[in-house]
Write an enzyme that holds these catalytic residues in place. Structure first.
Site, PDB file in Angstrom:
ATOM      1  N   HIS A   1      -6.943  -4.890   9.919  1.00  0.00           N
ATOM      2  CA  HIS A   1      -6.725  -4.628   8.492  1.00  0.00           C
ATOM      3  C   HIS A   1      -5.501  -5.387   7.968  1.00  0.00           C
ATOM      4  O   HIS A   1      -4.571  -5.677   8.714  1.00  0.00           O
ATOM      5  CB  HIS A   1      -6.663  -3.124   8.188  1.00  0.00           C
ATOM      6  CG  HIS A   1      -5.420  -2.410   8.612  1.00  0.00           C
ATOM      7  ND1 HIS A   1      -5.388  -1.053   8.810  1.00  0.00           N
ATOM      8  CD2 HIS A   1      -4.155  -2.833   8.871  1.00  0.00           C
ATOM      9  CE1 HIS A   1      -4.168  -0.694   9.167  1.00  0.00           C
ATOM     10  NE2 HIS A   1      -3.403  -1.754   9.212  1.00  0.00           N
TER      11      HIS A   1
ATOM     12  N   ASP B   1       0.827  -1.208   0.000  1.00  0.00           N
ATOM     13  CA  ASP B   1       0.000   0.000   0.000  1.00  0.00           C
ATOM     14  C   ASP B   1       0.862   1.260   0.000  1.00  0.00           C
ATOM     15  O   ASP B   1       2.077   1.200   0.175  1.00  0.00           O
ATOM     16  CB  ASP B   1      -0.972  -0.007   1.195  1.00  0.00           C
ATOM     17  CG  ASP B   1      -0.318  -0.480   2.493  1.00  0.00           C
ATOM     18  OD1 ASP B   1       0.924  -0.368   2.617  1.00  0.00           O
ATOM     19  OD2 ASP B   1      -1.033  -0.958   3.373  1.00  0.00           O
TER      20      ASP B   1
HETATM   21  P1  PGA Z   1       2.479  -2.154  12.416  1.00  0.00           P
HETATM   22  O1  PGA Z   1       1.396  -2.089  11.252  1.00  0.00           O
HETATM   23  O2  PGA Z   1       3.488  -3.181  11.996  1.00  0.00           O
HETATM   24  O3  PGA Z   1       3.076  -0.782  12.446  1.00  0.00           O
HETATM   25  O4  PGA Z   1       1.760  -2.539  13.664  1.00  0.00           O
HETATM   26  C1  PGA Z   1       0.811  -3.267  10.827  1.00  0.00           C
HETATM   27  C2  PGA Z   1      -0.323  -2.932   9.874  1.00  0.00           C
HETATM   28  O5  PGA Z   1      -0.986  -1.914  10.072  1.00  0.00           O
HETATM   29  O6  PGA Z   1      -0.541  -3.708   8.948  1.00  0.00           O
END
Ligand code: PGA
Length: 230
Positions: free
Chosen positions: A123, A52
């Site tokens: 998500h 993304d």
């Molecule tokens: P994070 O993000 O590794 O910063 O917890 C994971 C995500 O939002 O997919």
């Protein structure tokens, strides 16, 4: 994790990888860079597609996921820059950019291994909990919690975090031949348990991984804390 990817690359140097950003994969990228410096992993023929990217930031903004990837991986290994892909968040039409990105993944033969994280709300990519989810790469609106989790890259100021992103769709991710979900830390324990043990629902996008025949989940002890054996 890094060793597993190094093995995959040794077996298939032309691997097509889906890659995440965020706090969780930073140690994996650090380990891959170390392995590369030791001559134990060769990226020269690999292709990468990030999950993304924020919409609306200029390409040179340090908060883009392209910038994150440059800092943590791309600048330190021998990936061919032309084969590192991150959606163009500054495209005039995010919708057209999403379609272009999806077509590029298809043209590369799809993802061999998608490495993904999980948001505190479940998500994957930036596919936020919803009644339904787009299968393919799409423009998405970010939840406040997801924006807050990214505020550090924007001077800690939530107001500066973009509201929109382009994300691989859940179908794009689930079409990968292998999916590896990484989660670490106690703050992920509840959502990990929901995603792995709860019902399959687009309200917890990561629960869709239960449908994937070759999905693996890599957790530290803290993130695995709420998983009860059955
Ligand atoms: P994070 O993000 O590794 O910063 O917890 C994971 C995500 O939002 O997919």
């Amino acid at each position: 994790m890094a060793l597993f990817l190094a093995d995959c690359l040794q077996e298939d140097p032309g691997l097509v990888l889906g890659l995440p950003t965020g706090r969780t994969p930073v140690p994996m990228y650090r380990a891959l860079v170390r392995l590369h410096r030791q001559g134990r992993v060769d990226f020269s023929r690999a292709t990468t597609f990030n999950l993304d990217e924020f919409v609306g930031l200029p390409a040179e903004h340090p908060g883009t996921y392209r910038a994150f990837m440059e800092r943590h991986l791309f600048a330190h290994v021998n990936l061919n820059p032309a084969r590192t892909h991150v959606p163009h968040g500054d495209a005039a039409s995010p919708r057209a950019e999403a379609a272009r990105y999806e077509a590029m993944i298809a043209a590369a033969g799809g993802l061999d291994v998608a490495v993904i994280g999980i948001g505190g709300n479940g998500h994957i990519g930036f596919n936020e909990p919803a009644a339904s989810l787009p299968a393919g790469t799409n423009g998405v609106t970010l939840r406040r919690a997801s924006r807050a989790a990214n505020a550090a890259a924007f001077g800690g100021q939530l107001a500066r975090v973009p509201h929109r992103a382009i994300s691989m769709g859940v179908g794009t991710i689930l079409s990968a031949r292998h999916v590896l979900l990484l989660a670490t830390g106690a703050d992920k324990a509840d959502i990990v348990a929901k995603a792995l043990r709860g019902p399959v629902t687009t309200r917890v996008p990561a629960s869709l991984l239960q449908l994937h025949p070759r999905a693996a989940v890599i957790l530290d002890r803290a993130a695995a804390k709420k998983l009860t054996s059955r």
